[in-house]
Design a protein around this motif. Structure first.
Motif, PDB file in Angstrom:
ATOM      1  N   LYS A 160       6.729 -23.835   0.831  1.00 51.45           N
ATOM      2  CA  LYS A 160       7.738 -23.121   1.617  1.00 51.45           C
ATOM      3  C   LYS A 160       7.808 -21.670   1.168  1.00 51.45           C
ATOM      4  N   GLU A 161       7.458 -20.758   2.048  1.00 53.41           N
ATOM      5  CA  GLU A 161       7.407 -19.352   1.676  1.00 53.41           C
ATOM      6  C   GLU A 161       8.820 -18.810   1.454  1.00 53.41           C
ATOM      7  N   GLY A 162       8.964 -18.066   0.380  1.00 52.34           N
ATOM      8  CA  GLY A 162      10.227 -17.403   0.075  1.00 52.34           C
ATOM      9  C   GLY A 162      11.224 -18.245  -0.676  1.00 52.34           C
ATOM     10  N   SER A 163      10.927 -19.504  -0.939  1.00 56.33           N
ATOM     11  CA  SER A 163      11.852 -20.369  -1.661  1.00 56.33           C
ATOM     12  C   SER A 163      11.538 -20.275  -3.153  1.00 56.33           C
ATOM     13  N   LEU A 164      12.498 -19.738  -3.915  1.00 59.83           N
ATOM     14  CA  LEU A 164      12.289 -19.463  -5.337  1.00 59.83           C
ATOM     15  C   LEU A 164      13.389 -20.145  -6.149  1.00 59.83           C
ATOM     16  N   ALA A 165      12.978 -21.040  -7.034  1.00 55.99           N
ATOM     17  CA  ALA A 165      13.925 -21.707  -7.928  1.00 55.99           C
ATOM     18  C   ALA A 165      14.068 -20.893  -9.206  1.00 55.99           C
ATOM     19  N   PHE A 166      15.296 -20.898  -9.746  1.00 55.68           N
ATOM     20  CA  PHE A 166      15.547 -20.147 -10.972  1.00 55.68           C
ATOM     21  C   PHE A 166      16.444 -20.956 -11.912  1.00 55.68           C
ATOM     22  N   GLY A 167      16.270 -20.712 -13.184  1.00 57.48           N
ATOM     23  CA  GLY A 167      17.117 -21.295 -14.218  1.00 57.48           C
ATOM     24  C   GLY A 167      17.620 -20.200 -15.133  1.00 57.48           C
ATOM     25  N   THR A 168      18.811 -20.393 -15.698  1.00 55.20           N
ATOM     26  CA  THR A 168      19.456 -19.320 -16.452  1.00 55.20           C
ATOM     27  C   THR A 168      19.810 -19.749 -17.861  1.00 55.20           C
ATOM     28  N   ASP A 169      20.238 -18.775 -18.598  1.00 55.31           N
ATOM     29  CA  ASP A 169      20.612 -18.980 -19.989  1.00 55.31           C
ATOM     30  C   ASP A 169      21.816 -19.891 -20.138  1.00 55.31           C
ATOM     31  N   ASP A 170      22.704 -19.935 -19.132  1.00 60.08           N
ATOM     32  CA  ASP A 170      23.892 -20.773 -19.246  1.00 60.08           C
ATOM     33  C   ASP A 170      23.700 -22.154 -18.644  1.00 60.08           C
ATOM     34  N   GLY A 171      22.455 -22.557 -18.385  1.00 57.71           N
ATOM     35  CA  GLY A 171      22.175 -23.910 -17.927  1.00 57.71           C
ATOM     36  C   GLY A 171      22.218 -24.101 -16.428  1.00 57.71           C
ATOM     37  N   LYS A 172      22.267 -23.021 -15.669  1.00 58.40           N
ATOM     38  CA  LYS A 172      22.374 -23.115 -14.215  1.00 58.40           C
ATOM     39  C   LYS A 172      20.993 -23.229 -13.590  1.00 58.40           C
ATOM     40  N   VAL A 173      20.882 -24.022 -12.513  1.00 58.21           N
ATOM     41  CA  VAL A 173      19.655 -24.162 -11.731  1.00 58.21           C
ATOM     42  C   VAL A 173      20.010 -23.896 -10.278  1.00 58.21           C
ATOM     43  N   GLY A 174      19.235 -23.033  -9.624  1.00 53.98           N
ATOM     44  CA  GLY A 174      19.497 -22.701  -8.235  1.00 53.98           C
ATOM     45  C   GLY A 174      18.224 -22.365  -7.493  1.00 53.98           C
ATOM     46  N   ILE A 175      18.364 -22.177  -6.168  1.00 56.57           N
ATOM     47  CA  ILE A 175      17.227 -21.857  -5.314  1.00 56.57           C
ATOM     48  C   ILE A 175      17.613 -20.676  -4.437  1.00 56.57           C
ATOM     49  N   TYR A 176      16.784 -19.649  -4.453  1.00 57.48           N
ATOM     50  CA  TYR A 176      16.977 -18.453  -3.643  1.00 57.48           C
ATOM     51  C   TYR A 176      16.011 -18.470  -2.456  1.00 57.48           C
ATOM     52  N   ASP A 177      16.497 -17.972  -1.316  1.00 56.25           N
ATOM     53  CA  ASP A 177      15.616 -17.636  -0.198  1.00 56.25           C
ATOM     54  C   ASP A 177      15.464 -16.122  -0.218  1.00 56.25           C
ATOM     55  N   VAL A 201       0.829  -1.206   0.000  1.00 49.43           N
ATOM     56  CA  VAL A 201       0.000   0.000   0.000  1.00 49.43           C
ATOM     57  C   VAL A 201       0.858   1.248   0.000  1.00 49.43           C
ATOM     58  N   THR A 202       1.961   1.219   0.759  1.00 48.95           N
ATOM     59  CA  THR A 202       2.801   2.421   0.885  1.00 48.95           C
ATOM     60  C   THR A 202       3.650   2.658  -0.354  1.00 48.95           C
ATOM     61  N   ASN A 203       4.080   1.592  -0.997  1.00 47.43           N
ATOM     62  CA  ASN A 203       4.942   1.715  -2.170  1.00 47.43           C
ATOM     63  C   ASN A 203       4.436   0.767  -3.241  1.00 47.43           C
ATOM     64  N   LYS A 204       3.860   1.345  -4.297  1.00 46.25           N
ATOM     65  CA  LYS A 204       3.300   0.512  -5.359  1.00 46.25           C
ATOM     66  C   LYS A 204       4.370  -0.235  -6.144  1.00 46.25           C
ATOM     67  N   TYR A 205       5.624   0.185  -6.019  1.00 46.75           N
ATOM     68  CA  TYR A 205       6.714  -0.463  -6.748  1.00 46.75           C
ATOM     69  C   TYR A 205       7.745  -1.018  -5.772  1.00 46.75           C
ATOM     70  N   ASP A 206       7.251  -1.681  -4.730  1.00 51.28           N
ATOM     71  CA  ASP A 206       8.118  -2.263  -3.713  1.00 51.28           C
ATOM     72  C   ASP A 206       8.768  -3.510  -4.291  1.00 51.28           C
ATOM     73  N   THR A 207      10.028  -3.376  -4.701  1.00 56.04           N
ATOM     74  CA  THR A 207      10.710  -4.436  -5.432  1.00 56.04           C
ATOM     75  C   THR A 207      12.064  -4.718  -4.807  1.00 56.04           C
ATOM     76  N   LYS A 208      12.405  -6.001  -4.694  1.00 57.55           N
ATOM     77  CA  LYS A 208      13.737  -6.427  -4.271  1.00 57.55           C
ATOM     78  C   LYS A 208      14.442  -7.072  -5.457  1.00 57.55           C
ATOM     79  N   THR A 209      15.739  -6.862  -5.529  1.00 60.72           N
ATOM     80  CA  THR A 209      16.523  -7.361  -6.651  1.00 60.72           C
ATOM     81  C   THR A 209      17.541  -8.372  -6.143  1.00 60.72           C
ATOM     82  N   PHE A 210      17.712  -9.466  -6.877  1.00 59.96           N
ATOM     83  CA  PHE A 210      18.664 -10.522  -6.529  1.00 59.96           C
ATOM     84  C   PHE A 210      19.558 -10.769  -7.744  1.00 59.96           C
TER      85      PHE A 210
END
Length: 1451
Positions: A421-438, A395-404
């Motif tokens: 599991k809240e906050g657990s985000l899996a990602f894949g990349t252009d160079d074939g990498k797979v990881g998980i961010y908290d 509500v306070t910030n319509k563009y409340d964004t975090k960058t990783f």
């Protein structure tokens, strides 16, 4: 059309690509678009875009005149400057006057219709858009980086250049530069004028008075200050009234921000400046790592700056800032900044706090996904190598964004939230990498140890397969699908373990022997009971979990599957949960109802070929699907046609169509909280939030562009094969091989990089697609249009045709089939069927008939049968085929046939004759024997030499042990370095060839001026003497010093001494006494020169500041400080103390004396330089002191006299006076002391003493004359001239101060006679020389002149010549009669002293009569030889005075 929008990132490295108007509309350039956002103190919103440029927008500026706030201008790399109306979002006017890339733009604050732009060639264009008129200026041929129009003078423009130059020009006068402001020594990034005219505000700070400025600007317009920021890390304040800098501000060394920045990134500095309105004493500038600094120009003290955001790192930019602009809204002065960290920040200049931050995107938006646990958390995978998590419900910030960004380092192409599991985000990349961010932690991500070979396209959480019992098994596994067609199962609790390829499980479970089709996407059914996998061949396989037993295969699509989505489980209608939507590259979305196969699994897999529903309307490939979680059977699809379509699946009806993007769409998500809101991302670098109910369109566009696209699709070539291949695996591999590595699967550089060039993030030529395509299919390969600050290659229709042509590369491969090596026999196999059958009969008869056949296989008409006959038949066929190849110029094919035949020598001979030898052929030459190998290598060497591959040729000579030939080959082509390396590696060290190479190369290097390398060559060749000489050739001090040291090391003492002496003399000429003594000290046996240089230093230091010399600023030794003792005693003390020279060591003194006797010490001329004169005098003084140390006082006094006489010969009376005062501080008494030390029998010494007394009296005579008469003449010349011209006399009765008795020494009759004789001889010699020259001229002119005239002149010459010769002989006799000591000892000019005395007697009437009479006698006898007219006038004047005195006495 949209509710909220994350725009593309502002362009980098532009001096002015953003601006804000007085109404709070902020515009910034991003790629080839201009985004407009509405700004307030507390919030912001994107309100529109200006699209029209074809390439990157490099400049943007508003018109700041009242009533025209809606007008702005932009400049682009496409060469255009456009005028826009931001309310209508249309271009009003434009011009293309620039021929080079535009680098700077500004709207004049004074002239409301003037827009000024500059380009990289230095051209400045002034554009008056109301009258559509342009005027060009070319003040400097330099690269323009920025420019700014004066807010106080409508004609003044400040321009900053790449090399640091700043000019202020007047456009009312063609190419007139008002000021050139020099101070920066690197790129000027920003210019900003003071908002207040005049230069009074900073006078108290600068310590100047207003009157000084008023004097400068009197009669002209008032100036103002100009601020500039440069890459040289300084901000400078310039006065445009005086045209110079008045203040320099050095950037403070602040700690680099650590938020969102890779520590390994090295980015260049960009220093922009902004002078806010209403703050004439404050300037805002950027800093090293994204900090913003506000400078108080009138603040005293060391720290004149304050930091925006204070110490809170979370507020400041994390990377360099490019642009700043300010506006006053609602009583608050706001500053907006754009940065490399892809954020736009708003600052309150009163509190220096950040008001809000707008994140922007620097790449394609490949994937969007909402968290199933954290409501409203939208994760975005972007091509700028960063993951963003947006709290869309804040509500306070319509563009409340975090960058990783940690651990990513490549384009983020796939994202997936953990189901529970809240906050657990899996990602894949252009160079074939797979990881998980908290996302709730600042820790780096966990990275899977198993990498894909290509881009990760899909990620999904699902139950582990096979299901293993035990508490250690995670409830969910992470599945990844990538471009190579493999699906990996990762253990989220142990990412370090190796991932499992589920193809093995599928084969074992379903007993599949063949290779599976490459996978392109996967999607788990929400209840985890079924897994859908899309394949490259267009099929969709549905497996039962957890065994992965194949339930059915959907054969509906004919192209690669891009996306699969199961319907959610909470649908209102029964059976909806079993709907599977699939999208591929054929633009149609199919929905299949798989309820039957899932609820009642069949014993064998079912083949499904009919769709439950078909959704047709898009005109390009489908890239994303999303079921509405709030409806049953409502689906949104996104497509390459640039639109998002909402469907009612059950009714197969379109609901609405969204067209807010300016590019292709790549991903879509339905809002989890609002049933009317959808989120989409695309290749226009934006994420947009829009509502379904507000869209005015229902179906996708069917305009001309879409129809053309559809037409091209229908016209693309189809395969001739009638049978459908199951998986088309081979084609996939071929397509993958056809795609250049790193173009499609690995795009180049959207994310941050580690160097200045990569910081501009050059885009990949072929885009990485958000959809899943394991192989390089060309219809996915459309390039990302633009990236921050970089121009991509233009995308043309021709490229799209080529892309479509590459969709079926197997047809191209058939067309590109290589030419057969047996073309004759191959062509004969394409004859009519009857002839081919006859060939079979003929071949059968040859091989099996007992009757001899007339056919000869392998030749003639039966050439092609040689392949089916015996070896001889094959050889005959090879012979004819080879001959055909040679005639056609295909020598390589003919050579191959000979090699196949085993005729290696023949193949080599053919290749040699044709110049077609290769490394492969030469490597086969030893198989034919040593002679053939040797001849082949020799021929190949000639061929390589002709091709200028000399190093390779020499290497081949080594293979046959031709070392000397290899060395000579390299040497003959001036490859001396390579030749020497080869010779040293293969020859003996004492081989003469090596020395010859060194000396030859040294001569070449010496000729080209590379003396150091030449010296190395001479040293290597054992020629140290030449090495030292060649180093000294350069002639500078450093080279000679090095050469002297080298010569000393190698034992060349004489050369070392010579070079050291040359170096020391050069240093002495520069009065570098310290360096000169250091060089001399490094050599043995140069003690004499050390003493000489010491004496010279003492003499120069003592004479510094006197009348004869100016002050000296060169550093000196501590022992050269003047002392109270006499100069000569000081010299002896310094010698003994510093150099160990004392009277006790007579042998050393004699050696030093003999060493210095070898130095030339010629007589000096009047034009000699002062330094050279002092050096000669120093040499005389050194000889003098050495003689005294040996007890030879006579020789010492003679050298002392020679030193004094040199100043007289150089006609430097002031120097002579200073030298006499220095050598004889007590006058005649000092000379008497020296005279007392002489041997009474030393007549020569007595004469020398008299000469010293004469010179001292000469100096005293002039001193008395000048003191009494006030004359300032420095020589007798002025006196004689005055006498001749009747100069003014002094009033009678003046008295002479000191007595003139000392003048008796000067009136020497013998010396007067000697000087008169020498002067007479010189005069006769002058006349003889003149006569010879006249005679030579007469001889040359006889051709034109008459014979009689020539004879008369010759006769006159012959008459005078004997007389002159007789006179010379008579004078020489007179000279010989005089004593030798008179001729060898210098003495002042006697006649000159007589004239001075007579002049003083005439004017002062107090000269003793005896001196006057003696002077008159000498003048009568010898005056005619020196100054005939002056002497005559003096004598006549004296007679006239005597007559007057006689008459007076008689009266």
């Amino acid at each position: 059309m949209h509710e909220r929008l994350l725009p593309a990132s502002p362009n980098w490295y532009c001096s002015r690509s953003s601006d804000i108007n007085s109404k709070g509309v902020f515009g910034f350039a991003a790629k080839n678009t201009i985004y407009l956002i509405s700004v307030s103190e507390s919030s912001t919103a994107v309100v529109g875009e200006l699209a029209g440029h074809r390439e990157r927008v490099s400049g943007f500026t508003f018109c700041h005149h009242p009533g025209q706030e809606n007008v702005c201008a932009s400049a682009s790399d496409d060469g255009t400057v456009k005028i826009w109306d931001i309310e209508q979002k249309v271009s009003l006017k434009d011009h293309k006057a620039h021929q080079s890339t535009i680098t700077a733009l500004h709207w004049s604050p004074v002239q409301k219709d003037l827009v000024v732009s500059g380009d990289e060639k230095g051209i400045i264009i002034c554009y008056w858009h109301n009258r559509n008129e342009t005027l060009s200026f070319f003040p400097e041929p330099r690269n323009i980086f920025c420019l700014s129009c004066s807010p106080h003078n409508e004609n003044h423009i400040a321009v900053g250049y790449k090399d640091g130059m700043i000019i202020v020009m007047d456009i009312s006068r063609k190419n007139e530069v008002v000021h050139r402001l020099r101070g920066h020594d690197d790129e000027v990034h920003g210019l900003s004028w003071s908002p207040q005219p005049g230069e009074e505000l900073l006078y108290s700070r600068l310590g100047e008075s207003p009157e000084a400025s008023s004097e400068v600007s009197a009669g002209g317009e008032r100036g103002c200050y100009l601020a500039s920021g440069s890459k040289d890390q300084t901000v400078r304040i310039w006065s445009t009234t005086r045209g110079k800098g008045v203040m320099t501000l050095k950037l403070p060394s602040l700690k680099r921000r650590g938020v969102g920045v890779d520590p390994g990134v090295k980015e260049r500095l960009w220093l922009t400046v902004h002078w806010p309105k209403g703050r004439p004493t404050h300037v805002v500038s950027s800093c090293f790592g994204g900090e913003l600094v506000i400078w108080d120009l009138v603040k005293s003290g060391k720290q004149k700056w304050s930091l925006l955001g204070g110490a809170a790192d979370i507020q400041a930019h994390s990377r360099i800032v490019f642009n700043m602009s300010s506006v006053c809204l609602g009583g608050h002065q706001l500053l907006l900044s754009t940065s490399m960290d892809r954020e736009i920040k708003c600052w309150d200049l009163e509190t220096l706090e950040c008001c809000w931050t707008l994140p922007t995107l620097g790449g394609f938006v490949y994937t969007l996904t909402f968290s199933p646990v954290g409501t409203g958390c939208l994760a975005m995978g972007v091509g700028d190598s960063m993951i963003r998590v947006w709290n869309t419900l804040s509500v306070t910030n319509k563009y409340d964004t975090k960058t990783f960004w940690q651990g990513v380092k490549s384009k983020v192409t796939a994202l997936s939230w953990h189901p529970t599991k809240e906050g657990s985000l899996a990602f894949g990349t252009d160079d074939g990498k797979v990881g998980i961010y908290d996302v709730f932690s600042n820790k780096p991500p966990q990275i899977s140890s198993t990498y894909h070979r290509k881009t990760v396209y899909s990620l999904a959480w699902g139950p582990p397969v096979p299901l293993l019992p035990g508490p250690d098994e995670p409830p969910f596994s992470l599945y990844s699908c990538a471009g190579e067609g493999v699906i990996f199962q990762h253990n989220p609790w142990g990412l370090a373990d190796e991932a499992v390829d589920i193809d093995g499980i599928i084969r074992r479970t379903n007993n599949i022997k063949h290779k599976l089709s490459p996978h392109t996407d996967l999607n788990w059914k929400p209840d985890g009971k079924a897994l859908a996998i899309g394949n490259e061949d267009g099929s969709v396989d549905v497996y039962q979990a957890p065994s992965l037993r194949l339930l059915c295969s959907v054969q509906q699509h004919h192209k690669i599957i891009n996306v699969l989505r199961w319907h959610h489980e909470h649908g209102g209608q029964s059976g909806m949960a079993h709907l599977l939507a699939s999208g591929s590259s054929n633009a149609v979305v199919y929905v299949h109802d798989l309820r039957a196969v899932i609820e009642s699994p069949p014993e064998s897999p079912v083949l499904i070929t009919e769709a439950f529903r078909s959704l047709a309307g898009h005109t390009a490939k489908i890239t994303g699907l999303a079921w509405s979680p709030h409806h049953s059977g409502r689906l949104v699809t996104v497509c390459y046609d640039g639109t998002a379509q909402v469907w009612d699946v059950l009714g197969e009806e379109p609901v609405c169509n969204y067209r807010g993007h300016h590019g292709r769409l790549l991903c879509v998500q339905w809002s989890p909280v609002d049933p009317d809101v959808v989120w989409t991302g695309g290749d226009d670098f934006t994420v947009q939030e829009w509502t379904v109910s507000k869209q005015e369109h229902t179906r996708p566009p069917r305009g001309k562009k879409s129809m053309d696209l559809e037409k091209k699709r229908t016209l693309q070539p189809k395969s001739k094969s009638k049978k459908k291949k199951p998986a088309d695996k081979g084609a996939a591999k071929m397509e993958e091989a056809e795609t250049p590595n790193g173009q499609e699967q690995r795009g180049g550089g959207e994310g941050p990089s580690d160097n200045d060039d990569a910081e501009r993030e050059a885009l990949d030529k072929l885009a990485l697609l958000a959809v899943k395509e394991p192989t390089g299919l060309a219809d996915r390969g459309i390039p990302e249009k633009l990236q921050n600050g970089v121009k991509p290659p233009p995308f043309t229709k021709k490229e799209s045709r080529d892309d479509k042509r590459r969709e079926r590369p197997e047809t191209l491969l058939k067309k590109r089939k290589g030419r057969s090596i047996l073309p004759l026999s191959t062509s004969m196999d394409h004859r009519p069927k009857e002839e081919l059958q006859e060939d079979c009969l003929t071949l059968a008869a040859v091989r099996h008939s007992e009757v001899p056949s007339q056919c000869l296989p392998g030749s003639g008409e039966h050439l092609h049968l040689g392949l089916f006959g015996d070896r001889q038949a094959l050889y005959r066929m090879f012979q004819e085929e080879g001959q055909s190849h040679v005639e056609g110029g295909h020598y390589d094919s003919a050579i191959y046939l000979l090699l196949w035949k085993g005729d290696i020598a023949g193949a080599l001979q053919l290749a040699t004759d044709r110049g077609e030898l290769t490394d492969h052929l030469v490597s086969m030459a030893p198989m034919a024997g040593y002679q053939v190998w040797s001849r082949t290598v020799e021929a190949f060497v000639k061929q390589l030499s002709f091709q200028e591959q000399f190093v390779k040729a020499a290497s081949y000579l080594l293979s046959i042990n031709r070392i000397y030939e290899a060395v000579n080959l390299l040497k003959s082509h001036s490859l001396y370095r390579e030749a020497i390396a080869l010779a040293k590696a293969r020859l003996q060290p004492e081989d003469h060839v090596l020395k010859d190479l060194y000396t030859t190369w040294a001569a070449v290097l010496e000729k080209d001026g590379h003396y150091s390398t030449a010296a190395k060559c001479y040293l290597a060749a054992d020629c140290p003497f030449e090495a030292a000489k060649v180093i000294a050739k350069k002639g500078d001090v450093a080279s000679m010093k090095t050469a002297a040291e080298l010569a000393r090391i190698v034992g060349e003492k004489e050369l070392a001494h010579s070079l050291a002496l040359r170096c020391a003399k050069e240093l002495l000429a520069a009065q570098d006494w310290l360096g000169a003594q250091e060089v001399l000290r490094s050599q043995d046996s140069l003690l004499g020169h050390q003493l000489l240089f010491c004496t010279n230093e003492l003499l120069v230091v003592r004479l510094a500041g006197t009348n004869g010399m100016g002050p000296s600023c060169s550093p000196t030794h501590s022992w050269s400080v003047p002392h109270a003792q006499s100069f000569l005693e000081n010299v002896k003390d310094v010698w003994e103390r510093e150099f160990g020279v004392s009277p006790d060591d007579a042998e050393k003194i004699r050696a030093v004396r003999s060493q210095l006797k070898a130095l030339e010490n010629p007589s000096v001329a009047s034009s000699v330089a002062m330094k050279q004169l002092l050096f000669h005098m120093s040499l005389d003084m050194t000889h003098c002191v050495l003689s005294w140390l040996l007890g030879d006082w006579g020789a010492g006094l003679e050298e002392l006299l020679r030193a004094v006489a040199r100043s007289r010969e150089a006609e430097s009376f002031c120097l002579m006076s200073d030298v006499c005062q220095l050598f004889f501080p007590q006058g005649i008494e000092s000379i008497s002391q020296y005279k007392a030390k002489l041997d009474p029998s030393d007549e020569q010494g007595a004469v020398v003493t008299r000469g010293l007394e004469a010179f001292l009296s000469y100096v005293q005579l002039y001193a008395v004359w000048w003191a009494t008469s006030g004359s300032t003449a420095t020589s007798a010349g002025a006196l004689l001239e005055n006498w001749l011209e009747g100069g003014p006399d002094v009033e009678p009765g003046q008295e002479v101060g000191p007595s003139l008795g000392f003048c008796q020494t000067l009136l020497s009759e013998p010396h007067a006679s000697l000087q008169a004789t020498q002067r007479a001889i010189a005069e006769v010699q002058r006349r003889l020389s003149s006569m010879v020259q006249q005679h030579a001229q007469i001889q040359k002119s006889q051709a034109t002149a008459g014979d009689s005239e020539g004879g008369e002149a010759a006769e006159q010459s012959s008459d005078s010549l004997p007389a002159l010769i007789a006179r010379v002989s008579e004078h020489h006799k007179e000279l010989a009669a005089l004593p030798d000591h008179l001729k060898n000892i210098p003495f002042p000019e006697v006649v000159e002293c007589c004239l001075v005395l007579l002049y003083m007697a005439r004017t002062l009437h107090s000269v003793p009569p005896q001196l006057t009479d003696q002077a008159l006698q000498l003048l009568r006898r010898h005056g005619h030889a020196f100054y005939p007219k002056a002497s005559q006038n003096a004598l006549a004047d004296r007679q006239h005075c005597s007559a007057l005195m006689t008459q007076t006495s008689n009266v």
